[in-house]
Design a protein around this motif. Sequence first.
Motif, mmCIF file in Angstrom:
data_model
loop_
_atom_site.group_PDB
_atom_site.id
_atom_site.type_symbol
_atom_site.label_atom_id
_atom_site.label_comp_id
_atom_site.label_asym_id
_atom_site.label_seq_id
_atom_site.Cartn_x
_atom_site.Cartn_y
_atom_site.Cartn_z
ATOM 1 N N ALA A 94 0.807 -1.223 0.000
ATOM 2 C CA ALA A 94 0.000 0.000 0.000
ATOM 3 C C ALA A 94 0.835 1.266 0.000
ATOM 4 O O ALA A 94 0.406 2.307 -0.526
ATOM 5 C CB ALA A 94 -0.934 -0.003 1.217
ATOM 6 N N LYS A 95 2.007 1.208 0.573
ATOM 7 C CA LYS A 95 2.834 2.413 0.773
ATOM 8 C C LYS A 95 3.112 3.183 -0.514
ATOM 9 O O LYS A 95 3.036 4.430 -0.523
ATOM 10 C CB LYS A 95 4.141 2.004 1.451
ATOM 11 N N PRO A 96 3.411 2.537 -1.639
ATOM 12 C CA PRO A 96 3.684 3.311 -2.857
ATOM 13 C C PRO A 96 2.486 4.113 -3.365
ATOM 14 O O PRO A 96 2.670 5.119 -4.063
ATOM 15 C CB PRO A 96 4.099 2.237 -3.872
ATOM 16 N N LEU A 97 1.279 3.694 -3.038
ATOM 17 C CA LEU A 97 0.079 4.344 -3.568
ATOM 18 C C LEU A 97 -0.494 5.413 -2.647
ATOM 19 O O LEU A 97 -1.430 6.115 -3.023
ATOM 20 C CB LEU A 97 -0.999 3.284 -3.846
ATOM 21 N N LEU A 98 0.072 5.536 -1.446
ATOM 22 C CA LEU A 98 -0.443 6.493 -0.468
ATOM 23 C C LEU A 98 0.657 7.449 -0.038
ATOM 24 O O LEU A 98 1.839 7.091 -0.035
ATOM 25 C CB LEU A 98 -1.004 5.758 0.753
ATOM 26 N N THR A 99 0.255 8.647 0.338
ATOM 27 C CA THR A 99 1.212 9.641 0.784
ATOM 28 C C THR A 99 0.699 10.311 2.051
ATOM 29 O O THR A 99 -0.505 10.312 2.319
ATOM 30 C CB THR A 99 1.454 10.698 -0.322
#
Length: 416
Positions: A337-342
Amino acid sequence: MRIDGGPRTAVVIGAGVVGLSTAWFLQERGVEVTVVDRDGVAAGSSWGNAGWLSPGLAIPLNEPGVLRYGLRSLLDRDAPLHVPTTPDVGLWAFLTRFALHCNWKDWGRAVRANLPFNEECLEAFDVLTASGVEAPTVEAPIMAAFRTPKQAVSLLHELRRINDSGLEIRYAAFEGAELRKQAPQLSVQAEAGIRLDGQRYVDPGAFTHALADAVTARGGVIRDGFTVTGVDQEGGKQVVRAANGDTVKADAVVLATGAWLNRLAKEWGVRTQVRAGRGYSFTVPTDEPVRGPIYLPAVRVACTPYQGKLRVAGTMEFRDPDAPLFQRRVDAIIASAKPLLTGVHWEERTDTWVGPRPVTPDGMPLIGATRVPGIYVAGGHGMWGLTHGPATGRMLAEQITTGKQPEALRAFDPTR
């Protein structure tokens, strides 16, 4: 209302949202209710799930793409769908039956069977919250996000199929900067999104506890630490027996124990196997307030505003329902999930949780009478026990008190 000769008392085994909803609607029909649970209110999947009330996404798990995805991920220990290496013959038999149901014909049958639940689920929540269940349901669209527009095509096809089945789902597609205006937590790596309107969410643990409070406020009794070992018939009554020797007697019994359902139900003619598809969740702070739920279908992660932060939930892990939490599954959710969320502070996570969701091989729950008069079952909702729990309780309470099976429950006969 309860007809003459109908049950005056009932025991509900299981204090999750399905069992407590059944208890509440039985009370609505004049039945005195006792709820028993080995651990307590919301001790299973009713606490740590994503909290979505989402008729637009309450889609049966046996979609053909799940089978293709599952076969590809069998050797990947970090994949969202995880089947650990195990000698459990029962699990492999279950997965074989599940695979046989992963076709468009069976999927469409399950979609049509679930249609009345999707149509009535939000109304059933409104009945509860208007009648003493003091927990809000929050209206908000769900934003499904993808790395590329091509990845969004499969969900668009599913939504069209569902609309063709008779359930109207309103949705809109977005790309690039317009997508991030809709959901600021999405990173630039999310290039496409589909917004599903007409959805809601809740704090699932708080809602379930509020439902329990409403049951007790109406005179119901909730007993925890009550591990049921069996149910006997004695003098026209159902006698529910606990491991410590305690008993509770009633005219009717409802088994709503989620992933543990088969441990008792097999004795009553329930042949469909229910297995634990375990989900994980945790809570993280964010730089900006989260406007509404975010769904990452490609990595099977659901995110929800939760107590001023973000609850992140994901994975489908087929293990024993009582197995411990495996940190590797949490790490896999974060990595995907980390790459798609900021703007998400992953290192500050709290409330790490695992809970067993009750999965059936044909994508349909088990709701209704067993072969033993006076004993009923409500379970096997997969990922949608919260969404469909109140509607299930209302329909099953009608069957118990009138003796007539609602048309909507025919496909879910526990002895099918």
